[in-house]
Every structure is written in C-alpha cells, then in structure tokens.
Design a protein around this motif. Structure first.
Motif, PDB file in Angstrom:
ATOM      1  N   ALA A 232     -27.883   8.459  -3.764  1.00 31.46           N
ATOM      2  CA  ALA A 232     -27.703   9.670  -4.572  1.00 31.46           C
ATOM      3  C   ALA A 232     -26.231   9.794  -4.889  1.00 31.46           C
ATOM      4  CB  ALA A 232     -28.196  10.910  -3.815  1.00 31.46           C
ATOM      5  N   PRO A 234     -23.260  12.225  -7.101  1.00 34.28           N
ATOM      6  CA  PRO A 234     -22.914  13.350  -7.968  1.00 34.28           C
ATOM      7  C   PRO A 234     -22.170  12.860  -9.203  1.00 34.28           C
ATOM      8  CG  PRO A 234     -21.356  13.209  -6.183  1.00 34.28           C
ATOM      9  CD  PRO A 234     -22.388  12.136  -5.929  1.00 34.28           C
ATOM     10  N   THR A 264     -23.043  21.511 -10.016  1.00 31.75           N
ATOM     11  CA  THR A 264     -22.900  20.131  -9.571  1.00 31.75           C
ATOM     12  C   THR A 264     -24.241  19.409  -9.671  1.00 31.75           C
ATOM     13  OG1 THR A 264     -21.205  20.820  -7.983  1.00 31.75           O
ATOM     14  CG2 THR A 264     -22.142  18.609  -7.719  1.00 31.75           C
ATOM     15  N   THR A 266     -26.579  15.917  -9.421  1.00 31.89           N
ATOM     16  CA  THR A 266     -26.588  14.708  -8.596  1.00 31.89           C
ATOM     17  C   THR A 266     -27.726  13.807  -9.036  1.00 31.89           C
ATOM     18  OG1 THR A 266     -25.759  15.966  -6.706  1.00 31.89           O
ATOM     19  CG2 THR A 266     -26.743  13.825  -6.243  1.00 31.89           C
TER      20      THR A 266
END
Length: 378
Positions: A232, A234, A264, A266
C-alpha cells in the motif's frame, strides 16, 4: 362496470390496442477505450432507453473496441473512431471520458456546430470547479468554467438541508460535470453532519484506500502490478491532490462556512473501489444520537446511498459493480469526533453511474433507470 366482467367483456377489454411510448436516446462516448469510458458503456448497455452511437478515442482510433474492452461483447466489433466534433454531433447525449484538460476545447467546438447541441456529460475535471484560483493552483491551463454538478445527492445549505435543489439543477441542465471519485466518497461520508450542523468542518481529516483503476490506463512504473501487488502506498500527500478543492466546494455547498481538509489517498492492491474514512470534531453539545439521526435523515430516501445498520461497516467488495455508496457513522467519544466511512466502486458510483444518474434527470427519465444497487460478491 359493476360486478365482475363477463367472459365476453373481459376479452373485449383486454383486446384493446396497447400503445407503449418509448424514448430512444442516442449516446456517443468519447474516450471509449479507457476505464471510465468502458464503464459508461457497460452501464449504457443495460439502459432500456439508450442506443449507443459513435465510440471515439485518440491513440486507439482505428482499433476494434474489443481489443480494449473485451468484456463488452455486444460492442466488441465496433470500430473506434477518431475523436472530433463532427463524429459526436447529432447525438442526443455525448459522454466525455477524456483526460483532464481535453474536453474544454471539444465542447466549445461542439457548441459552434450547426444543429442542436447534445446533452454533454464530462467525466473529467474541466468543469467541476467554480473558482478559477482553485483550477490554476491544482490543474493549470485554460479554465473552462463550471457546469452543473453531477451529484444528485449533494445537499444544499438552508432550512431543508436536502438534495432537492441539486436534482432540480440537473433536471434543467444541458451540460453536466461528473464528480471526482474520491470527492464522491468523502462528500457522501460527511455532508449529513455538515448540513445538520453536528460536526465542525474546520478540522476534517480524510484517509482513503483506493483501487488502481482510479489512476486510469496510462502506463506508469509505480502502477505496474510488480510494484503495486502486496503493498500500500500513499500519494499526493500534504494537500496536493486535485480533488481537495472539489471536496471543500461540496462541503461549503452543504453549509460549511469554512472548510479545512487534510486529505490523504492510498493505493491498495485492488482494481476497483474506494474506502474513505472521514473524521471531524463534534460541535459543542452534540450527542451520539444526534449524529446518527443526521445521517439517517439525510439518506432515508436515497436509492443509491445506504446508511448501514449500527455496527456494520462498509466494504468495497459490497459495492463492486453497483451504483451504491455504503455509509456508516459513529462517534469517537474520547476524541470528540464523528467518524464516517463510505465505500464506493470508483468506476460506477464514483464516475459512470453518476453520469447516467445525471443523464436520466436531465432527460426527464427515472433517475434509477439502467442502474443497479446489486453488487458482485464474492
């Protein structure tokens, strides 16, 4: 007629000619080989009042659609034509599934042609923002101007605090700016609390898990499967994402005097979906019951936004392939914040489904026509 009909009367009554009025709407799709264009076409194939017209693109012009959208079997042998105004003119509706900055010039050229201008649905960002300063800061280039905003569930400030005004705008629209997918998830998550005045929009924090299809089909090294699987990551951290001003714009429309947003996104290893977790402080004196009631009141009559039963949390899997947003809200009492979570399929409710919903309203058709609330599971 009193009493039951005789057999002769029944036959005569049910032998009368039946006239069924149907509306056939011709729709052209520019950018038919991309993810958004393909999803629009998938939905239109299930729409009972639509006839799919010209399919256009740029780099893939001259190819058969099946080379790029093999899942669209009914259209697989259709030729992709170059995108130009003359090929798009003459349709009732034109869907623009083009890169940001590409639709403004094309729509101006369509408007300059002889004959009626089609209903225009722009899935890009060119016409979403109301303020040129926001466009200059986050996009740059020529500002094409704002169009009616294609989120039928967008709430407006005022005594009613409902989405009725937005739907009326869309019923009268001849151009529609389809919202950004992240924007849809964050807006639907938090707007009930803003319009009811139970949260403070001056300190909103949104963290999203995003599927890779939201980045489009452009080949970029960090979007390769070898880079994305099992991790993962961002992106656009620190307030640089282009959807920030659009979210702020929507929350102001819902009643926020001032919005401060930390946003944010991701990337996570899934093809589709957005899971948005959005928090904001409670306004002084607000109770947990008032928070729940605000979300219940907001979405009680919405066909495509479902507030889940307390304790059940949204998942992206439950919205896969459907034009639905699953929402849940609770209160973190120790932090004094409302926590709202929204799951959507970024290509359906986040893009193509919003376009079809808006098209239906603008054409005077039932808003739910051609759209499903049924997801694909597992």
């Amino acid at each position: 007629m009193s009493g039951p009909a005789s057999p002769e009367e029944y036959v005569a009554l049910h032998s009368l000619p039946c006239i069924v009025m149907r509306v056939t709407v011709s729709v052209a799709v520019a950018g038919a080989s991309g993810y958004a264009g393909g999803e629009v076409l998938r939905l239109l194939l299930a729409h009972p009042e639509v006839e799919i017209g010209a399919l256009t693109a740029n780099a893939s012009a001259g190819d058969l659609l099946g080379q790029h959208q093999p899942h669209l079997l009914p259209l697989a042998d259709r030729l992709i034509e170059p995108t130009d105004p003359t090929r798009l003119a003459g349709h009732d509706v034109v869907v623009l599934a083009l890169p940001h900055g590409a639709s403004g010039e094309l729509t101006d050229a369509l408007a300059a042609l002889d004959g009626p201008t089609p209903l225009l649905l722009d899935c890009g960002a060119d016409h979403r923002l109301e303020h040129v300063a926001d466009w200059d800061h986050f996009y740059g280039g020529t500002f094409a101007g704002a169009w009616p905003y294609g989120m039928p569930e967008l709430r407006h400030a005022g005594e009613s605090g409902t989405a009725a005004a937005q739907r009326q705008i869309l019923r009268e629209a001849r151009t529609v700016a389809v919202p950004g997918c992240n924007v849809t998830a964050v807006t639907l998550a938090l707007q009930p609390g803003v319009s009811a005045g139970v949260v403070d929009p001056g300190d909103v924090v949104a963290v999203l898990a995003n599927g890779y299809s939201g980045a489009g089909k452009s080949l970029k090294p960090h979007l390769l499967a070898s880079e994305g699987m099992g991790t993962a990551m961002p992106y656009a951290v620190g307030g640089g994402h282009r959807h920030v001003p659009e979210i702020e714009q929507n929350l102001r429309r819902a009643g926020a005097a001032d919005v401060r947003l930390s946003f944010t996104p991701t990337l996570v290893p899934m093809a589709r979906g957005i899971l948005a977790t959005v928090t904001a402080p409670l306004t002084p004196g607000t109770t947990t019951a008032q928070v729940r009631a605000a979300w219940e009141d907001a979405y009680a009559g919405e066909a495509f936004v479902r507030l889940l039963p307390e304790g059940q949390w949204p998942t992206t899997a439950a919205t896969l392939g459907a034009n639905t947003a699953h929402v849940q809200v609770t209160v973190d009492e120790r932090a004094g914040r409302a926590v709202a979570v929204c799951a959507i399929d970024n290509l359906v409710k986040g893009t193509a489904g919003a376009a079809v919903q808006s098209m239906n309203l603008a054409l005077g058709l039932p808003e739910q026509l051609g759209l499903t609330t049924v997801g694909v599971a597992p």
